[in-house]
Write a protein that holds these residues in place. Structure first.
Motif, PDB file in Angstrom:
ATOM      1  N   TRP A  92       5.265 -20.928   8.626  1.00  0.00           N
ATOM      2  CA  TRP A  92       5.129 -19.885   9.655  1.00  0.00           C
ATOM      3  C   TRP A  92       3.831 -20.053  10.435  1.00  0.00           C
ATOM      4  N   ALA A  93       2.765 -20.368   9.729  1.00  0.00           N
ATOM      5  CA  ALA A  93       1.481 -20.563  10.408  1.00  0.00           C
ATOM      6  C   ALA A  93       1.533 -21.779  11.325  1.00  0.00           C
ATOM      7  N   HIS A  94       2.250 -22.803  10.905  1.00  0.00           N
ATOM      8  CA  HIS A  94       2.353 -24.028  11.705  1.00  0.00           C
ATOM      9  C   HIS A  94       2.993 -23.754  13.061  1.00  0.00           C
ATOM     10  N   VAL A  95       4.013 -22.896  13.066  1.00  0.00           N
ATOM     11  CA  VAL A  95       4.694 -22.581  14.329  1.00  0.00           C
ATOM     12  C   VAL A  95       4.258 -21.229  14.887  1.00  0.00           C
ATOM     13  N   ASP A  96       3.293 -20.603  14.188  1.00  0.00           N
ATOM     14  CA  ASP A  96       2.782 -19.290  14.600  1.00  0.00           C
ATOM     15  C   ASP A  96       3.918 -18.303  14.780  1.00  0.00           C
ATOM     16  N   ALA A  97       4.786 -18.217  13.765  1.00  0.00           N
ATOM     17  CA  ALA A  97       5.951 -17.344  13.841  1.00  0.00           C
ATOM     18  C   ALA A  97       6.066 -16.502  12.588  1.00  0.00           C
ATOM     19  N   PRO A  98       5.332 -15.391  12.501  1.00  0.00           N
ATOM     20  CA  PRO A  98       5.448 -14.537  11.316  1.00  0.00           C
ATOM     21  C   PRO A  98       6.860 -13.994  11.177  1.00  0.00           C
ATOM     22  N   PRO A  99       7.332 -13.784   9.951  1.00  0.00           N
ATOM     23  CA  PRO A  99       8.699 -13.302   9.753  1.00  0.00           C
ATOM     24  C   PRO A  99       8.892 -11.919  10.338  1.00  0.00           C
ATOM     25  N   ASP A 100      10.077 -11.673  10.907  1.00  0.00           N
ATOM     26  CA  ASP A 100      10.385 -10.386  11.516  1.00  0.00           C
ATOM     27  C   ASP A 100      10.220  -9.254  10.503  1.00  0.00           C
ATOM     28  N   GLY A 101       9.752  -8.121  10.992  1.00  0.00           N
ATOM     29  CA  GLY A 101       9.703  -6.940  10.153  1.00  0.00           C
ATOM     30  C   GLY A 101       8.551  -6.899   9.189  1.00  0.00           C
ATOM     31  N   GLN A 102       7.607  -7.847   9.292  1.00  0.00           N
ATOM     32  CA  GLN A 102       6.525  -7.890   8.318  1.00  0.00           C
ATOM     33  C   GLN A 102       5.206  -7.349   8.838  1.00  0.00           C
ATOM     34  N   ALA A 103       5.190  -6.809  10.029  1.00  0.00           N
ATOM     35  CA  ALA A 103       3.961  -6.210  10.545  1.00  0.00           C
ATOM     36  C   ALA A 103       3.872  -4.773  10.056  1.00  0.00           C
ATOM     37  N   VAL A 104       3.800  -4.637   8.754  1.00  0.00           N
ATOM     38  CA  VAL A 104       3.799  -3.325   8.123  1.00  0.00           C
ATOM     39  C   VAL A 104       2.502  -3.107   7.385  1.00  0.00           C
ATOM     40  N   GLY A 105       1.775  -2.044   7.753  1.00  0.00           N
ATOM     41  CA  GLY A 105       0.496  -1.799   7.136  1.00  0.00           C
ATOM     42  C   GLY A 105       0.619  -1.074   5.820  1.00  0.00           C
ATOM     43  N   SER A 147       0.814  -1.217   0.000  1.00  0.00           N
ATOM     44  CA  SER A 147       0.000   0.000   0.000  1.00  0.00           C
ATOM     45  C   SER A 147       0.850   1.270   0.000  1.00  0.00           C
ATOM     46  N   HIS A 148       2.142   1.154   0.268  1.00  0.00           N
ATOM     47  CA  HIS A 148       3.056   2.300   0.247  1.00  0.00           C
ATOM     48  C   HIS A 148       4.028   2.162  -0.911  1.00  0.00           C
ATOM     49  N   PRO A 149       4.621   3.275  -1.357  1.00  0.00           N
ATOM     50  CA  PRO A 149       5.692   3.167  -2.359  1.00  0.00           C
ATOM     51  C   PRO A 149       6.801   2.259  -1.825  1.00  0.00           C
ATOM     52  N   PHE A 150       7.451   1.538  -2.718  1.00  0.00           N
ATOM     53  CA  PHE A 150       8.389   0.519  -2.275  1.00  0.00           C
ATOM     54  C   PHE A 150       9.515   1.037  -1.381  1.00  0.00           C
ATOM     55  N   PRO A 151      10.193   2.149  -1.712  1.00  0.00           N
ATOM     56  CA  PRO A 151      11.287   2.593  -0.829  1.00  0.00           C
ATOM     57  C   PRO A 151      10.816   2.851   0.601  1.00  0.00           C
ATOM     58  N   TYR A 167       8.256   1.393   2.101  1.00  0.00           N
ATOM     59  CA  TYR A 167       7.969   0.109   2.732  1.00  0.00           C
ATOM     60  C   TYR A 167       9.252  -0.603   3.150  1.00  0.00           C
ATOM     61  N   LEU A 168      10.260  -0.567   2.281  1.00  0.00           N
ATOM     62  CA  LEU A 168      11.521  -1.221   2.590  1.00  0.00           C
ATOM     63  C   LEU A 168      12.167  -0.608   3.824  1.00  0.00           C
ATOM     64  N   CYS A 169      12.144   0.711   3.929  1.00  0.00           N
ATOM     65  CA  CYS A 169      12.704   1.373   5.118  1.00  0.00           C
ATOM     66  C   CYS A 169      11.959   0.952   6.381  1.00  0.00           C
ATOM     67  N   ARG A 170      10.646   0.917   6.298  1.00  0.00           N
ATOM     68  CA  ARG A 170       9.870   0.539   7.476  1.00  0.00           C
ATOM     69  C   ARG A 170      10.113  -0.922   7.847  1.00  0.00           C
ATOM     70  N   ALA A 171      10.205  -1.782   6.857  1.00  0.00           N
ATOM     71  CA  ALA A 171      10.461  -3.194   7.129  1.00  0.00           C
ATOM     72  C   ALA A 171      11.818  -3.379   7.800  1.00  0.00           C
ATOM     73  N   ILE A 172      12.824  -2.670   7.317  1.00  0.00           N
ATOM     74  CA  ILE A 172      14.156  -2.737   7.928  1.00  0.00           C
ATOM     75  C   ILE A 172      14.090  -2.298   9.385  1.00  0.00           C
ATOM     76  N   SER A 173      13.369  -1.227   9.654  1.00  0.00           N
ATOM     77  CA  SER A 173      13.312  -0.693  11.026  1.00  0.00           C
ATOM     78  C   SER A 173      12.673  -1.673  11.996  1.00  0.00           C
ATOM     79  N   GLY A 174      11.815  -2.571  11.483  1.00  0.00           N
ATOM     80  CA  GLY A 174      11.090  -3.476  12.357  1.00  0.00           C
ATOM     81  C   GLY A 174      11.675  -4.861  12.487  1.00  0.00           C
ATOM     82  N   GLN A 175      12.797  -5.113  11.817  1.00  0.00           N
ATOM     83  CA  GLN A 175      13.367  -6.458  11.844  1.00  0.00           C
ATOM     84  C   GLN A 175      13.974  -6.803  13.200  1.00  0.00           C
ATOM     85  N   GLN A 176      13.754  -8.043  13.627  1.00  0.00           N
ATOM     86  CA  GLN A 176      14.371  -8.631  14.817  1.00  0.00           C
ATOM     87  C   GLN A 176      13.919  -7.981  16.119  1.00  0.00           C
ATOM     88  N   ILE A 177      12.773  -7.325  16.094  1.00  0.00           N
ATOM     89  CA  ILE A 177      12.168  -6.807  17.316  1.00  0.00           C
ATOM     90  C   ILE A 177      10.678  -7.133  17.283  1.00  0.00           C
TER      91      ILE A 177
END
Length: 207
Positions: A194-207, A38-42, A44-54
């Motif tokens: 991911w659904a089997h272990v209920d573990a969504p990939p890091d950094g993907q909770a991006v609207g 839903s956002h321009p790619f750059p 989205y990529l910045c936001r995804a990076i900011s959310g990784q591993q947390i």
């Protein structure tokens, strides 16, 4: 692409590979393929990076502070070396700050146009992305899967997906080889793991 058709394909392939894998996919039923474009790619990529591993909550909080720190200016214009301290004060690590600034600079100097990237073959798009400092294969896989909607990516660098497939098949069998049998829907296979272990990939909770 119909999720019921994909589910049927995955079940059929799994039946010839592992009863445990077949049972897991049947139990989960047809899954909806998530898209986050839903956002321009750059952006989205910045936001995804900011959310990784947390955690998702921490990622959302940090990104809200990042947006606020721009003071209404376009975010990509805000991501410059002059604002390193400001971005770090939002909770971004040094590496994430450098990566986000590099993404913005790449977009300004070279271009990360959404439509242009979407038109590229996966391998070429991946090469363009991983040429950016701080953007590795895992991140490129996530972008290809969730932003560009590629149905046949197996992210073997994702520990949760790889370990889940290994546990449901055999530790003696390479997961890349197991995933190969699920072409052309390896991205969907990862979704099921991911659904089997209920573990969504890091950094993907991006609207």
């Amino acid at each position: 692409m119909c999720e019921h058709t994909v589910h049927h394909h995955l079940v059929e392939v799994a039946a010839g590979l592992s009863p445990a894998l077949e049972a897991a996919i049947i139990r989960l039923g047809p899954l909806e393929y998530p898209r986050r474009d839903s956002h321009p790619f750059p952006h989205y990529l910045c936001r995804a990076i900011s959310g990784q591993q947390i955690s998702v909550k921490a990622a959302q909080s940090i990104w809200k502070r990042v947006e606020g720190s721009a003071g209404g200016a376009p975010l990509l214009d805000h991501f410059t070396p002059a604002n390193i301290d400001v971005l770090r004060s939002c909770g971004l690590s040094g590496a994430k700050t450098k990566t986000i600034i590099t993404i913005a600079e790449t977009h300004r100097n070279v271009g990360l146009d959404t439509d242009e990237l979407r038109a590229l073959p996966v391998a070429e798009r991946t090469a363009r992305l991983t040429a950016i400092w701080g953007v590795g294969q895992w991140t490129a896989d996530m972008m290809n899967m969730f932003y560009f909607g590629e149905p046949d990516i197996w992210p073997d660098g994702d520990v949760a997906a790889r370990k889940a497939l290994e546990r449901l098949t055999s530790k003696r069998r390479k997961t890349v080889r197991s995933a190969e049998r699920f072409k052309p829907y390896r991205s969907w296979l990862a979704l099921y793991m991911w659904a089997h272990v209920d573990a969504p990939p890091d950094g993907q909770a991006v609207g």
